[in-house]
Design an enzyme around this catalytic site. Structure first.
Site, PDB file in Angstrom:
ATOM      1  N   GLU A 172       0.838  -1.209   0.000  1.00 47.68           N
ATOM      2  CA  GLU A 172       0.000   0.000   0.000  1.00 47.68           C
ATOM      3  C   GLU A 172       0.874   1.261   0.000  1.00 47.68           C
ATOM      4  O   GLU A 172       0.702   2.163   0.820  1.00 47.68           O
ATOM      5  CB  GLU A 172      -0.999  -0.026   1.162  1.00 47.68           C
ATOM      6  CG  GLU A 172      -1.918  -1.231   1.069  1.00 47.68           C
ATOM      7  CD  GLU A 172      -3.157  -1.197   1.966  1.00 47.68           C
ATOM      8  OE1 GLU A 172      -3.224  -0.346   2.858  1.00 47.68           O
ATOM      9  OE2 GLU A 172      -4.048  -2.029   1.738  1.00 47.68           O
ATOM     10  N   TYR A 239     -11.234  -4.829  -0.311  1.00 44.67           N
ATOM     11  CA  TYR A 239     -12.015  -5.424   0.776  1.00 44.67           C
ATOM     12  C   TYR A 239     -13.504  -5.252   0.507  1.00 44.67           C
ATOM     13  O   TYR A 239     -13.928  -4.241  -0.060  1.00 44.67           O
ATOM     14  CB  TYR A 239     -11.661  -4.752   2.111  1.00 44.67           C
ATOM     15  CG  TYR A 239     -10.324  -5.220   2.653  1.00 44.67           C
ATOM     16  CD1 TYR A 239     -10.218  -6.430   3.325  1.00 44.67           C
ATOM     17  CD2 TYR A 239      -9.166  -4.471   2.472  1.00 44.67           C
ATOM     18  CE1 TYR A 239      -8.994  -6.865   3.826  1.00 44.67           C
ATOM     19  CE2 TYR A 239      -7.941  -4.908   2.959  1.00 44.67           C
ATOM     20  CZ  TYR A 239      -7.867  -6.105   3.636  1.00 44.67           C
ATOM     21  OH  TYR A 239      -6.658  -6.546   4.125  1.00 44.67           O
ATOM     22  N   GLU A 298      -4.627  -8.946  -0.694  1.00 41.84           N
ATOM     23  CA  GLU A 298      -5.514  -8.657   0.446  1.00 41.84           C
ATOM     24  C   GLU A 298      -6.938  -8.590  -0.083  1.00 41.84           C
ATOM     25  O   GLU A 298      -7.253  -7.725  -0.920  1.00 41.84           O
ATOM     26  CB  GLU A 298      -5.131  -7.342   1.139  1.00 41.84           C
ATOM     27  CG  GLU A 298      -3.842  -7.448   1.930  1.00 41.84           C
ATOM     28  CD  GLU A 298      -3.556  -6.234   2.791  1.00 41.84           C
ATOM     29  OE1 GLU A 298      -4.506  -5.559   3.222  1.00 41.84           O
ATOM     30  OE2 GLU A 298      -2.348  -5.969   3.024  1.00 41.84           O
ATOM     31  N   GLN A 347      -7.762 -12.226   7.162  1.00 43.25           N
ATOM     32  CA  GLN A 347      -6.469 -12.831   7.429  1.00 43.25           C
ATOM     33  C   GLN A 347      -6.697 -14.217   8.045  1.00 43.25           C
ATOM     34  O   GLN A 347      -7.794 -14.499   8.497  1.00 43.25           O
ATOM     35  CB  GLN A 347      -5.661 -11.949   8.356  1.00 43.25           C
ATOM     36  CG  GLN A 347      -5.373 -10.560   7.775  1.00 43.25           C
ATOM     37  CD  GLN A 347      -4.310  -9.777   8.574  1.00 43.25           C
ATOM     38  OE1 GLN A 347      -3.698 -10.262   9.499  1.00 43.25           O
ATOM     39  NE2 GLN A 347      -4.121  -8.525   8.186  1.00 43.25           N
TER      40      GLN A 347
HETATM   41  O1  AHR Z   1      -5.477  -6.370   6.547  1.00 36.60           O
HETATM   42  C1  AHR Z   1      -5.480  -5.222   7.333  1.00 36.60           C
HETATM   43  C2  AHR Z   1      -4.810  -4.023   6.673  1.00 36.60           C
HETATM   44  O2  AHR Z   1      -5.519  -3.635   5.542  1.00 36.60           O
HETATM   45  C3  AHR Z   1      -3.416  -4.243   6.153  1.00 36.60           C
HETATM   46  O3  AHR Z   1      -2.454  -4.110   7.144  1.00 36.60           O
HETATM   47  C4  AHR Z   1      -3.262  -3.162   5.140  1.00 36.60           C
HETATM   48  O4  AHR Z   1      -2.361  -3.493   4.129  1.00 36.60           O
HETATM   49  C5  AHR Z   1      -4.681  -2.934   4.642  1.00 36.60           C
HETATM   50  O5  AHR Z   1      -5.042  -1.607   4.617  1.00 36.60           O
END
Ligand code: AHR
Length: 484
Positions: A172, A239, A298, A347
């Protein structure tokens, strides 16, 4: 009307690395969740808890990204090697300002990989580290002969180098990893990768550059234009937030949500298809032969934390909704298997869309765990397309491997059961196995008192008659049928 499965054609291989995971020094993701130390009362092997490792072994985690995430850009690897009592204690400023005692470091990470049978994906510190620090870490891990860092590794008890498969240069970097602009980062990336030691010329370390956040198409454009010839993959972070647009205010609860948020979350998950399509189109301009991969390192659902827990620990429950969004996302990855070579759900334990939740010595497998268990059959299989219209609110994937064909479907309609009839180019002989994940409510989930509310069960809704496969799939469920 039936849908034809085009199973006589050669399909794109679905890389097993799409089933990769991510574990960061965040909340109880590593400490307690995976690592309890050799002196813990919780049964462990070399400090790694046996119950969690055994559960994860069953789903064959192919690769594990570590140490972050945002944490990676504050991590100095030398703090996490050598005798534990001498390791530096730091403050984890990204995640709750808790003390990080560095008792889980490089050696412990590779021990975890050994126990899991997984491959390594390490993310370097670009934000607050240096080129030299990165180069020396890779030397420490992979140098086979004698050198200052190889000697240090040996002094710390590890004779042979480890196998480092994937290496991320920046996390990021458009945000918490340095707030860089793509032009600047492209140059930083080129510089860092120049000094990445590659001792094994036959199997070079796979280089992942920091790619875009969500729909930042300009980032992909600039990075590909300036650095495509120096990289193997670019990352994408996306996400699934039920509320969509707004990261700052409430994302919505993990349980006890309304129908509206169920469908909003599904829509957000489906957006991954558009993202992959658009980023791929840009990459095609600079890389028409698709040598550079997209690495979705991610992804997953992100809700409000559970009440009474540290907001910096990102601990959330996991329900049937996560099974459906997970199936939608994995099916999209299969569809884009020509570009997507690896993905890492965020995660693995106790953080965001986790496989496992723990509470001290107790642990449970989440509904998402069972989805990953069910979908194992698609790992390294050939993706198979379909011809025909599937009913509304159905997500589909199919693949073939070892003479078997697996069809997986998700019905994310909350109320309506659906039926689908399939025909085949090459007729299968019989159903070998059929499984379902469902629940009585849309937020059905497992708790430490009731850990088996949502699991993988036998599915009785598939019949193969006269070369036609008839599937009756209940509302809010994911099924998988394997034929031979
Ligand atoms: O997964 C949590 C966080 O989300 C990670 O540390 C980051 O890379 C993202 O913003």
């Amino acid at each position: 009307m039936s849908v034809k499965i085009l199973n006589s054609r050669k399909g794109q291989k679905i890389s097993k690395y799409i089933y990769g995971q991510f574990s960061e020094h965040l909340g109880r993701g590593i400490y307690e969740g995976l690592y309890v130390g050799e002196n813990s009362d919780i049964p462990n092997e070399n400090g790694l808890r046996k119950d969690v490792v055994n559960a994860l072994k069953k789903i064959h985690v192919p690769v594990l990204r570590w140490p972050g995430g945002l944490f990676a850009d504050t991590y100095h690897w030398q703090d996490g090697i050598g005798p534990k009592e001498g390791r530096k204690k730091i403050v984890n400023t990204n995640w709750g300002d808790v003390t990080e005692d560095n008792s889980f470091g490089t050696h412990e990470y590779f021990e975890l990989l050994r126990q899991l049978g997984a491959e390594a994906y390490i993310n370097a510190n670009i934000g607050s580290g240096t080129v030299q620090e990165m180069a020396e870490w890779v030397e420490y891990m992979t140098m086979p002969g004698k050198s200052p860092m190889a000697n240090l590794r040996q002094k710390n008890g590890r004779k042979d180098p480890w196998k480092l498969k994937f290496f991320g240069i920046g996390n990021e970097t458009w945000g918490g990893g340095g707030n860089m602009r793509p032009e600047y980062y492209s140059d930083i990336y080129r510089q860092y990768q120049t000094f990445l030691p590659q001792y094994n010329k036959d199997k070079p370390i796979y280089r992942v550059a920091c790619g875009p956040s969500e729909d930042d198409y300009n980032w992909t454009e600039v990075l590909m234009k300036n650095a495509a010839q120096y990289l193997d993959g670019i990352s994408l972070h996306y996400y699934t937030l039920p509320k969509g647009e707004d990261w700052i205010s409430s994302k919505g609860p993990a349980t006890g949500f309304t129908d509206k948020y169920w469908y909003k979350t599904m829509d957000r998950a489906k957006f991954m298809d558009r993202l992959l399509t658009k980023h791929s189109e840009i990459m095609d301009k600079y890389d028409p032969n698709k040598k550079v991969n997209l690495i979705v390192d991610e992804w997953g659902t992100w809700y409000d934390v559970e009440k009474g827990t540290n907001p910096g620990f990102l601990y959330q429950q996991n329900t049937l909704r996560d099974v459906l969004t997970g199936a939608i996302t994995l099916n999209i990855f299969h569809k884009h298997a020509d570009r997507v070579y690896m993905a890492n759900i965020a995660q693995m334990v106790n953080v965001l869309q986790a496989m496992i939740l723990t509470d001290g010595s107790k642990m449970l497998k989440t509904p998402t765990y069972y989805l990953f268990d069910m979908y194992q059959k698609h790992m390294d299989a050939e993706s198979i397309l379909e011809d025909g219209e599937l009913p509304d609110r159905i997500t589909y994937t199919a693949s073939k491997k070892d003479g078997k064909l697996t069809i997986s479907l998700g019905n994310y309609d909350l109320n309506q059961d659906k039926t689908v009839d399939f025909e085949f180019e090459e007729n299968p002989k019989s159903i070998e196995n059929a499984e379902i994940i469902t629940g009585s409510t849309m937020d059905a989930h497992n708790t430490f008192d009731n850990p088996n509310e949502v699991t993988l069960k036998e599915f009785n809704g598939a019949t193969l008659i006269d070369d036609k496969l008839h599937i009756a799939i209940p509302a809010k469920s994911v099924i998988s049928v394997t034929l031979r």
